[in-house]
Design a protein around this motif. Structure first.
Motif, PDB file in Angstrom:
ATOM      1  N   LEU A 100       0.826  -1.206   0.000  1.00  0.00           N
ATOM      2  CA  LEU A 100       0.000   0.000   0.000  1.00  0.00           C
ATOM      3  C   LEU A 100       0.858   1.252   0.000  1.00  0.00           C
ATOM      4  O   LEU A 100       0.653   2.171  -0.805  1.00  0.00           O
ATOM      5  N   THR A 101       1.806   1.311   0.913  1.00  0.00           N
ATOM      6  CA  THR A 101       2.581   2.540   1.070  1.00  0.00           C
ATOM      7  C   THR A 101       3.419   2.857  -0.163  1.00  0.00           C
ATOM      8  O   THR A 101       3.607   4.027  -0.515  1.00  0.00           O
ATOM      9  N   SER A 102       3.905   1.822  -0.850  1.00  0.00           N
ATOM     10  CA  SER A 102       4.700   2.091  -2.048  1.00  0.00           C
ATOM     11  C   SER A 102       3.839   2.616  -3.189  1.00  0.00           C
ATOM     12  O   SER A 102       4.334   3.306  -4.088  1.00  0.00           O
ATOM     13  N   ALA A 103       2.532   2.300  -3.147  1.00  0.00           N
ATOM     14  CA  ALA A 103       1.627   2.778  -4.191  1.00  0.00           C
ATOM     15  C   ALA A 103       1.108   4.183  -3.919  1.00  0.00           C
ATOM     16  O   ALA A 103       0.844   4.940  -4.859  1.00  0.00           O
ATOM     17  N   PHE A 104       0.972   4.552  -2.647  1.00  0.00           N
ATOM     18  CA  PHE A 104       0.292   5.805  -2.306  1.00  0.00           C
ATOM     19  C   PHE A 104       1.181   6.857  -1.640  1.00  0.00           C
ATOM     20  O   PHE A 104       0.709   7.935  -1.308  1.00  0.00           O
ATOM     21  N   LYS A 105       2.436   6.553  -1.453  1.00  0.00           N
ATOM     22  CA  LYS A 105       3.282   7.474  -0.696  1.00  0.00           C
ATOM     23  C   LYS A 105       3.612   8.721  -1.499  1.00  0.00           C
ATOM     24  O   LYS A 105       4.255   8.665  -2.555  1.00  0.00           O
ATOM     25  N   VAL A 106       3.143   9.850  -1.012  1.00  0.00           N
ATOM     26  CA  VAL A 106       3.518  11.177  -1.503  1.00  0.00           C
ATOM     27  C   VAL A 106       3.907  11.957  -0.251  1.00  0.00           C
ATOM     28  O   VAL A 106       3.101  12.112   0.658  1.00  0.00           O
ATOM     29  N   ASP A 107       5.128  12.445  -0.201  1.00  0.00           N
ATOM     30  CA  ASP A 107       5.674  12.898   1.081  1.00  0.00           C
ATOM     31  C   ASP A 107       6.256  14.307   1.016  1.00  0.00           C
ATOM     32  O   ASP A 107       7.469  14.499   1.078  1.00  0.00           O
ATOM     33  N   PRO A 108       5.407  15.343   0.923  1.00  0.00           N
ATOM     34  CA  PRO A 108       5.921  16.714   0.913  1.00  0.00           C
ATOM     35  C   PRO A 108       6.535  17.074   2.261  1.00  0.00           C
ATOM     36  O   PRO A 108       6.206  16.480   3.291  1.00  0.00           O
ATOM     37  N   LEU A 109       7.398  18.047   2.231  1.00  0.00           N
ATOM     38  CA  LEU A 109       8.142  18.434   3.430  1.00  0.00           C
ATOM     39  C   LEU A 109       7.228  18.778   4.594  1.00  0.00           C
ATOM     40  O   LEU A 109       7.505  18.438   5.749  1.00  0.00           O
ATOM     41  N   TYR A 110       6.097  19.455   4.320  1.00  0.00           N
ATOM     42  CA  TYR A 110       5.240  19.917   5.411  1.00  0.00           C
ATOM     43  C   TYR A 110       4.502  18.778   6.120  1.00  0.00           C
ATOM     44  O   TYR A 110       3.882  18.992   7.167  1.00  0.00           O
ATOM     45  N   LEU A 111       4.550  17.561   5.583  1.00  0.00           N
ATOM     46  CA  LEU A 111       3.926  16.416   6.253  1.00  0.00           C
ATOM     47  C   LEU A 111       4.956  15.480   6.890  1.00  0.00           C
ATOM     48  O   LEU A 111       4.590  14.535   7.577  1.00  0.00           O
ATOM     49  N   GLN A 112       6.217  15.758   6.667  1.00  0.00           N
ATOM     50  CA  GLN A 112       7.260  14.878   7.203  1.00  0.00           C
ATOM     51  C   GLN A 112       7.487  15.137   8.692  1.00  0.00           C
ATOM     52  O   GLN A 112       7.189  16.210   9.205  1.00  0.00           O
ATOM     53  N   HIS A 113       7.999  14.105   9.369  1.00  0.00           N
ATOM     54  CA  HIS A 113       8.345  14.251  10.791  1.00  0.00           C
ATOM     55  C   HIS A 113       9.549  13.380  11.097  1.00  0.00           C
ATOM     56  O   HIS A 113       9.910  12.474  10.321  1.00  0.00           O
ATOM     57  N   CYS A 114      10.148  13.601  12.241  1.00  0.00           N
ATOM     58  CA  CYS A 114      11.446  12.993  12.531  1.00  0.00           C
ATOM     59  C   CYS A 114      11.382  11.498  12.826  1.00  0.00           C
ATOM     60  O   CYS A 114      12.417  10.830  12.845  1.00  0.00           O
ATOM     61  N   HIS A 115      10.184  10.957  13.055  1.00  0.00           N
ATOM     62  CA  HIS A 115      10.081   9.531  13.396  1.00  0.00           C
ATOM     63  C   HIS A 115       9.646   8.656  12.223  1.00  0.00           C
ATOM     64  O   HIS A 115       9.558   7.442  12.364  1.00  0.00           O
ATOM     65  N   GLN A 116       9.385   9.250  11.054  1.00  0.00           N
ATOM     66  CA  GLN A 116       8.730   8.480  10.008  1.00  0.00           C
ATOM     67  C   GLN A 116       9.609   7.388   9.394  1.00  0.00           C
ATOM     68  O   GLN A 116       9.104   6.421   8.844  1.00  0.00           O
ATOM     69  N   GLU A 117      10.903   7.516   9.493  1.00  0.00           N
ATOM     70  CA  GLU A 117      11.794   6.488   8.954  1.00  0.00           C
ATOM     71  C   GLU A 117      12.313   5.536  10.030  1.00  0.00           C
ATOM     72  O   GLU A 117      13.176   4.707   9.771  1.00  0.00           O
ATOM     73  N   SER A 118      11.780   5.652  11.222  1.00  0.00           N
ATOM     74  CA  SER A 118      12.293   4.841  12.330  1.00  0.00           C
ATOM     75  C   SER A 118      11.843   3.388  12.260  1.00  0.00           C
ATOM     76  O   SER A 118      12.434   2.512  12.888  1.00  0.00           O
ATOM     77  N   GLY A 119      10.777   3.139  11.504  1.00  0.00           N
ATOM     78  CA  GLY A 119      10.235   1.784  11.454  1.00  0.00           C
ATOM     79  C   GLY A 119       9.324   1.460  12.619  1.00  0.00           C
ATOM     80  O   GLY A 119       8.779   0.355  12.711  1.00  0.00           O
ATOM     81  N   LEU A 120       9.142   2.420  13.527  1.00  0.00           N
ATOM     82  CA  LEU A 120       8.340   2.188  14.731  1.00  0.00           C
ATOM     83  C   LEU A 120       6.940   2.797  14.631  1.00  0.00           C
ATOM     84  O   LEU A 120       6.100   2.549  15.489  1.00  0.00           O
ATOM     85  N   VAL A 121       6.679   3.597  13.594  1.00  0.00           N
ATOM     86  CA  VAL A 121       5.412   4.316  13.523  1.00  0.00           C
ATOM     87  C   VAL A 121       4.732   4.074  12.181  1.00  0.00           C
ATOM     88  O   VAL A 121       5.359   3.659  11.200  1.00  0.00           O
ATOM     89  N   THR A 122       3.432   4.351  12.162  1.00  0.00           N
ATOM     90  CA  THR A 122       2.621   4.217  10.956  1.00  0.00           C
ATOM     91  C   THR A 122       2.069   5.584  10.575  1.00  0.00           C
ATOM     92  O   THR A 122       1.573   6.311  11.428  1.00  0.00           O
ATOM     93  N   ASP A 123       2.179   5.910   9.314  1.00  0.00           N
ATOM     94  CA  ASP A 123       1.550   7.115   8.787  1.00  0.00           C
ATOM     95  C   ASP A 123       0.422   6.673   7.861  1.00  0.00           C
ATOM     96  O   ASP A 123       0.669   6.280   6.713  1.00  0.00           O
ATOM     97  N   TYR A 124      -0.812   6.726   8.358  1.00  0.00           N
ATOM     98  CA  TYR A 124      -1.928   6.147   7.620  1.00  0.00           C
ATOM     99  C   TYR A 124      -2.309   6.921   6.351  1.00  0.00           C
ATOM    100  O   TYR A 124      -3.097   6.429   5.550  1.00  0.00           O
ATOM    101  N   ARG A 125      -1.712   8.103   6.156  1.00  0.00           N
ATOM    102  CA  ARG A 125      -2.008   8.813   4.910  1.00  0.00           C
ATOM    103  C   ARG A 125      -1.506   8.029   3.699  1.00  0.00           C
ATOM    104  O   ARG A 125      -1.984   8.217   2.587  1.00  0.00           O
ATOM    105  N   HIS A 126      -0.536   7.121   3.933  1.00  0.00           N
ATOM    106  CA  HIS A 126       0.003   6.305   2.840  1.00  0.00           C
ATOM    107  C   HIS A 126      -0.790   5.018   2.635  1.00  0.00           C
ATOM    108  O   HIS A 126      -0.412   4.196   1.796  1.00  0.00           O
ATOM    109  N   TRP A 127      -1.866   4.835   3.389  1.00  0.00           N
ATOM    110  CA  TRP A 127      -2.667   3.613   3.289  1.00  0.00           C
ATOM    111  C   TRP A 127      -4.032   3.884   2.661  1.00  0.00           C
ATOM    112  O   TRP A 127      -4.878   3.000   2.642  1.00  0.00           O
ATOM    113  N   GLN A 128      -4.260   5.078   2.173  1.00  0.00           N
ATOM    114  CA  GLN A 128      -5.621   5.451   1.776  1.00  0.00           C
ATOM    115  C   GLN A 128      -5.594   6.543   0.713  1.00  0.00           C
ATOM    116  O   GLN A 128      -4.533   7.093   0.392  1.00  0.00           O
ATOM    117  N   ILE A 129      -6.785   6.877   0.175  1.00  0.00           N
ATOM    118  CA  ILE A 129      -6.907   7.942  -0.818  1.00  0.00           C
ATOM    119  C   ILE A 129      -6.888   9.326  -0.165  1.00  0.00           C
ATOM    120  O   ILE A 129      -6.130  10.202  -0.582  1.00  0.00           O
TER     121      ILE A 129
END
Length: 444
Positions: free
Chosen positions: A322-351
């Motif tokens: 899902l995330t590889s199909a829907f991931k669009v990641d502008p700077l204003y939505l990024q955060h310091c934990h998103q690449e940690s592997g410990l958190v989920t960003d559900y914006r990449h799981w949906q329309i």
């Protein structure tokens, strides 16, 4: 409205809703209005000056209620169930009051993490394969979509992206448009119309597989169509199996279809929107056998599991699909934990981007009913009720029945015993049983 008036009006609104439920049976289930009834009853434009709460609520009863179809009425038997509950309503109030929007973990950590855990809770209730659960380090996981239609669309688009990348990696000379023109998805001729709509939005061909005399798709039917389409140069990439079709609640044969999809590298999505809630009961879980072959599974707790809309639960074995199909990641939505592997960003799981705190109502309902309470709701007729009904039947002495136990369920047996039994006798017995059961339920 200031906070003091909000407290006052909030209590009044809860009272209004409670009274609505108390009197619901007396309201006509279907409105007696004609198209366009509403416009002449309200002004052409919004008021310039504020109006008071009493007038708004009076107009709601006078103007809106006459045009409402009462989905919670005991006389409503159309479409599908939308069985909410008071704990879910209270959770919705809390969600609206807090007002957080959990498009990322950073936007509201509790909102995101509770959803992940609640989908694991629910997955365990259904006894889903471990691959569908997020756990602490799983590759799968669940997400709340607004509807089963969204879940079908999301999985179809993810499957489309995955297949395009696979084909292009094997055939670098092919453009995305070349591959898209050959992609084809499949569903039963009994599948919900949302599958066809997903194909239209996704820009891919949708083919229906003919169902058998039980209105179910079997493996041989799918295999035949796949053989024909591959011979024609098409690329099968997605099959939507249905457990509980809209017309008659038929069940596609997952145990036949799943291995075929796995062998052919076709994404199998299982749509159990209608019937899926029943799978929390062990005696109905066998109907889900074969889900282990699926790439994604969806059902609607907002249909039958005492959770108000919108709450459509979707699980995937590999969330990266899902995330590889829907991931669009502008700077204003990024955060310091998103690449940690410990958190989920559900914006990449949906329309959509934004999403409400929908998991709160799951948490409230699961805790305040418990698994046993939810199972009792699905089963509805308790052993005590069945025992009381049998007692009433036999005390009336018009017909005679004996019971049995099917595992832990008290069941009334109806056997055709006499040589002289005719249809009229069976019909008499049914009417008699129905009347006694209705009288018994009125006493509850």
């Amino acid at each position: 409205m200031d906070i003091t008036e909000f407290q006052k009006r909030g209590k009044e609104m809860v009272d209004y809703i409670a009274d609505y439920f108390k009197q619901l049976e007396k309201r006509p289930v279907y409105p007696d209005v004609e198209p366009g009834y509403l416009r002449p009853l309200i002004p052409d434009s919004a008021p310039q000056e504020p109006e008071n709460f009493e007038d708004v609520l009076k107009d709601f009863e006078r103007i809106i209620m006459p045009g409402v179809t009462h989905w919670h009425s005991p006389y409503f038997f159309a479409y599908f169930p939308t069985v909410g509950s008071f704990p879910a309503l209270l959770a919705d109030i809390l969600s609206g009051g807090i007002g957080c929007l959990s498009f990322s973990w950073a936007a509201s950590p509790a909102c995101t993490e509770l959803e992940t855990v609640m989908l694991d809770w629910l997955g365990k209730m259904l006894n889903l394969p471990e691959e569908f659960l997020a756990g602490r380090d799983g590759e799968g996981g669940g997400v709340i979509q607004g509807s089963a239609s969204e879940a079908t669309l999301v999985t179809l688009l993810a499957a489309r992206t995955k297949m395009i990348r696979r084909v292009q990696s094997e055939n670098p000379e092919l453009t995305e448009a070349d591959v898209m023109s050959r992609l084809v998805a499949y569903a039963s001729d009994q599948a919900h119309s949302s599958v066809e709509k997903a194909g239209s939005i996704g820009g891919v061909k949708i083919k229906t597989i003919p169902s058998n005399d039980k209105f179910a798709v079997c493996g041989s039917a799918l295999k035949k169509v796949l053989h024909e389409d591959r011979a024609a140069g098409l690329i099968p990439f997605f099959f939507c199996a249905t457990l509980g079709t809209t017309p008659c609640c038929s069940f596609d044969r997952l145990l036949e279809l799943g291995p075929i999809c796995n062998k052919e590298n076709i994404w199998m999505h299982v749509d159990a929107a209608y019937a899926g809630s029943a799978f929390i009961c062990p005696e109905f879980r066998y109907l889900l056998n074969g889900v282990e072959f699926a790439d994604s599974f969806n059902f609607n707790p907002h249909k039958w599991l005492l959770i108000n809309a919108e709450c459509s639960a979707l699980w995937v074995k590999k969330r990266s699909d899902l995330t590889s199909a829907f991931k669009v990641d502008p700077l204003y939505l990024q955060h310091c934990h998103q690449e940690s592997g410990l958190v989920t960003d559900y914006r990449h799981w949906q329309i959509p981007l934004t999403r409400r705190f929908r998991s709160l109502k799951m948490w409230f309902v699961f805790r305040m009913y418990g698994i046993k309470g939810l199972q009792e709701h699905i089963r509805k007729a308790s052993n005590q009720l069945n025992e009381a009904l049998l007692k009433s039947i036999n005390e009336a002495r018009k017909i005679h029945l004996v019971p049995c136990h099917l595992r832990e369920k008290f069941v009334l047996r109806f056997a055709i015993c006499s040589r002289t039994v005719e249809s009229v006798h069976v019909q008499f017995a049914w009417k008699h049983i129905s009347k006694l059961a209705t009288d018994l339920l009125k006493e509850c």
